[in-house]
Design an enzyme around this catalytic site. Structure first.
Site, mmCIF file in Angstrom:
data_model
loop_
_atom_site.group_PDB
_atom_site.id
_atom_site.type_symbol
_atom_site.label_atom_id
_atom_site.label_comp_id
_atom_site.label_asym_id
_atom_site.label_seq_id
_atom_site.Cartn_x
_atom_site.Cartn_y
_atom_site.Cartn_z
ATOM 1 N N GLU A 139 -82.183 -49.391 -117.046
ATOM 2 C CA GLU A 139 -80.917 -48.653 -116.988
ATOM 3 C C GLU A 139 -79.723 -49.430 -117.517
ATOM 4 O OE1 GLU A 139 -80.752 -47.943 -112.655
ATOM 5 O OE2 GLU A 139 -78.925 -49.156 -112.622
ATOM 6 N N ARG A 157 -84.389 -49.241 -106.603
ATOM 7 C CA ARG A 157 -84.141 -49.952 -107.853
ATOM 8 C C ARG A 157 -85.222 -49.533 -108.860
ATOM 9 N NH1 ARG A 157 -79.782 -50.604 -106.467
ATOM 10 N NH2 ARG A 157 -78.552 -52.498 -106.199
ATOM 11 N N PRO A 193 -85.829 -53.253 -101.015
ATOM 12 C CA PRO A 193 -85.143 -53.986 -102.082
ATOM 13 C C PRO A 193 -86.124 -54.348 -103.203
ATOM 14 C CG PRO A 193 -85.457 -55.392 -100.167
ATOM 15 C CD PRO A 193 -86.010 -54.058 -99.800
ATOM 16 N N LYS A 225 -81.290 -49.912 -93.518
ATOM 17 C CA LYS A 225 -80.167 -49.028 -93.214
ATOM 18 C C LYS A 225 -80.314 -47.665 -93.908
ATOM 19 C CE LYS A 225 -77.585 -52.554 -94.424
ATOM 20 N NZ LYS A 225 -78.539 -53.646 -94.239
ATOM 21 N N HIS A 260 -77.738 -43.488 -111.393
ATOM 22 C CA HIS A 260 -77.346 -44.475 -110.375
ATOM 23 C C HIS A 260 -76.038 -44.055 -109.692
ATOM 24 C CE1 HIS A 260 -78.148 -48.904 -109.241
ATOM 25 N NE2 HIS A 260 -77.545 -48.290 -108.249
HETATM 26 P P1 NAI Z 1 -81.772 -53.040 -95.995
HETATM 27 O O1 NAI Z 1 -81.823 -54.504 -96.243
HETATM 28 O O2 NAI Z 1 -81.025 -52.516 -94.807
HETATM 29 O O3 NAI Z 1 -83.280 -52.469 -95.859
HETATM 30 C C1 NAI Z 1 -84.322 -52.818 -96.710
HETATM 31 C C2 NAI Z 1 -85.612 -52.636 -95.929
HETATM 32 O O4 NAI Z 1 -86.706 -52.837 -96.837
HETATM 33 C C3 NAI Z 1 -85.773 -53.656 -94.786
HETATM 34 O O5 NAI Z 1 -86.102 -52.981 -93.575
HETATM 35 C C4 NAI Z 1 -86.920 -54.530 -95.258
HETATM 36 O O6 NAI Z 1 -87.725 -55.026 -94.183
HETATM 37 C C5 NAI Z 1 -87.704 -53.551 -96.137
HETATM 38 N N1 NAI Z 1 -88.628 -54.206 -97.049
HETATM 39 C C6 NAI Z 1 -88.550 -55.435 -97.621
HETATM 40 N N2 NAI Z 1 -89.648 -55.674 -98.361
HETATM 41 C C7 NAI Z 1 -90.420 -54.566 -98.265
HETATM 42 C C8 NAI Z 1 -91.686 -54.192 -98.798
HETATM 43 N N3 NAI Z 1 -92.386 -55.044 -99.564
HETATM 44 N N4 NAI Z 1 -92.180 -52.986 -98.505
HETATM 45 C C9 NAI Z 1 -91.516 -52.131 -97.689
HETATM 46 N N5 NAI Z 1 -90.308 -52.424 -97.145
HETATM 47 C C10 NAI Z 1 -89.779 -53.619 -97.426
HETATM 48 O O7 NAI Z 1 -81.257 -52.404 -97.340
HETATM 49 P P2 NAI Z 1 -80.565 -50.976 -97.556
HETATM 50 O O8 NAI Z 1 -79.103 -51.108 -97.375
HETATM 51 O O9 NAI Z 1 -81.291 -49.963 -96.774
HETATM 52 O O10 NAI Z 1 -80.825 -50.758 -99.131
HETATM 53 C C11 NAI Z 1 -82.126 -50.637 -99.662
HETATM 54 C C12 NAI Z 1 -82.075 -50.719 -101.178
HETATM 55 O O11 NAI Z 1 -81.440 -49.544 -101.681
HETATM 56 C C13 NAI Z 1 -81.210 -51.878 -101.726
HETATM 57 O O12 NAI Z 1 -81.947 -53.084 -101.792
HETATM 58 C C14 NAI Z 1 -80.822 -51.378 -103.090
HETATM 59 O O13 NAI Z 1 -81.780 -51.825 -104.027
HETATM 60 C C15 NAI Z 1 -80.914 -49.853 -102.967
HETATM 61 N N6 NAI Z 1 -79.595 -49.217 -103.104
HETATM 62 C C16 NAI Z 1 -79.432 -48.257 -104.058
HETATM 63 C C17 NAI Z 1 -78.204 -47.642 -104.235
HETATM 64 C C18 NAI Z 1 -77.975 -46.558 -105.245
HETATM 65 O O14 NAI Z 1 -76.814 -46.222 -105.517
HETATM 66 N N7 NAI Z 1 -79.006 -45.970 -105.831
HETATM 67 C C19 NAI Z 1 -77.043 -48.056 -103.423
HETATM 68 C C20 NAI Z 1 -77.343 -49.045 -102.412
HETATM 69 C C21 NAI Z 1 -78.571 -49.614 -102.281
#
Ligand code: NAI
Length: 334
Positions: free
Chosen positions: A263, A234, A206, A154, A295
């Site tokens: 962090e 992360r 993630p 997303k 963050h």
């Molecule tokens: P999401 O689940 O929609 O997308 C994650 C994508 O990463 C998926 O398409 C998945 O196939 C892919 N993925 C999984 N393993 C992978 C790998 N080894 N190499 C490349 N891609 C891989 O998650 P979303 O909502 O996009 O969030 C992503 C991350 O952003 C979260 O897991 C969280 O850690 C981080 N995040 C950080 C925030 C902040 O405030 N800094 C807030 C919200 C999320």
């Protein structure tokens, strides 16, 4: 339901209380993080509500289960801080907020990128001091540059779309490519090829056992010299020590971080009157080509509203069996 809310800041309380008018849960707010020492505060609460730096390892989960807790309601999308197999063993259900505002995080990523490139953080201080010299503020045109997006879920897909709007070439690595991204013109490839072709690399996958230290001494050998690296995913996606060395040698030309490996001991509190004990973090602050935020990528009113509503909705769904319960299944655990 009675809920012990950990790591509460004034803004959490404000958004949760507002959303709770519709749900009617009994919320008890604790400012402290959930740690082995603070777990007794949760005794007798069937639900606890936790944030990204709360500790949910096996020991804490055992104490929570002993105290009568049945539900861990995360106010985050990420769940890397929860020992999911342990939660399953103890009969604890875990829920999260799968999508609250991909735009909030993607737009903050762009803010970091532009600030770092055009050195807005340095220019701001200079102008306030009456220093209008442009020496050291040279940037580059973003248009026409190649942006590598690691993880096009997303947030990554939203970021890719914005970068395409800047007329960048967008490359991606994701084991599950998004057809929507392909249709927009994003080109998928393996990680090494992405690293070797990108002027900017942004992390949006993630944190799992496969992605821990995805950017390390070895992968940094594959990047274009002078590349910009951005991490709003992360902290532990990056081996920070290796990144410090790459900054010193010029392999990395720019670094933007919203998240940091260690962090938990730093972020979400005011430590301005204290001596920071983390030497790696302190070293990062000394580079002119590093920008860090604590963050805050998620931190918009829209996102906090959605987080509060989904979290309380998860608790209601758990309690009544009605409505959507965004459960984190045990098998996705590390
Ligand atoms: P999401 O689940 O929609 O997308 C994650 C994508 O990463 C998926 O398409 C998945 O196939 C892919 N993925 C999984 N393993 C992978 C790998 N080894 N190499 C490349 N891609 C891989 O998650 P979303 O909502 O996009 O969030 C992503 C991350 O952003 C979260 O897991 C969280 O850690 C981080 N995040 C950080 C925030 C902040 O405030 N800094 C807030 C919200 C999320």
């Amino acid at each position: 339901m009675r809920v012990a809310v950990f790591s509460t800041k004034t803004y959490d309380q404000c958004f949760l209380e507002h959303a709770n008018k519709k749900f009617g849960h009994q919320l008890a707010f604790f400012e402290t993080r959930l740690t082995p020492d603070t777990t007794p505060l949760a005794k007798g609460y069937p639900a606890i509500c936790a944030f990204v730096n709360d500790e949910l390892d096996r020991g804490v989960l055992e104490k929570l289960a002993e105290g009568g807790t049945k539900l861990i309601a995360l106010r985050s999308a990420g769940f890397n801080h929860v020992n999911l197999p342990a939660a399953a063993d103890l009969g604890l259900r875990v829920a999260r907020v799968p999508a609250y505002s991909p735009a909030a995080v993607a737009e903050h990523t762009v803010a970091l990128l532009l600030s770092l490139n055009r050195k807005v953080y340095r220019a701001y201080n200079r102008v306030r001091e009456g220093n209008f010299s442009l020496e050291g503020l040279l940037g580059f045109d973003l248009e026409g540059k190649t942006v590598g997006v690691i993880g096009t879920g997303k947030i990554g897909a939203t970021f890719a779309r914005i970068m395409l709007g800047f007329r960048c070439r967008v490359l991606a690595f994701d084991p599950y490519p998004s057809q929507e991204c392909v249709a927009l013109g994003v080109r998928y490839m393996d990680l090494d090829t992405l690293l070797s072709h990108s002027d900017i690399v942004s992390l949006h996958c993630p944190l799992t056992s496969q992605t821990h230290h995805l950017i390390n001494q070895e992968s940094l050998k594959k990047v274009k010299r002078g590349v910009m690296l951005i991490n709003t995913g992360r902290g532990a996606l990056i081996d920070t020590r290796a990144v410090v060395e790459a900054l010193k040698s010029g392999i990395l030309g720019y670094l933007a971080l919203d998240v940091y490996e260690e962090e938990e001991e730093l972020f979400f509190r005011d430590l301005s009157g204290q001596v920071i004990q983390d030497d790696i973090f302190a070293r990062l602050q000394t580079f002119p080509n590093v920008i860090m935020t604590g963050h805050q990528a998620f931190f918009t009113g829209e996102a906090l509203t959605k987080i509060a509503e989904t979290t309380l909705g998860n608790i209601t769904a758990f309690e009544t069996g009605q409505g959507t319960f965004y459960e984190v299944p045990a098998e996705v655990g590390v």
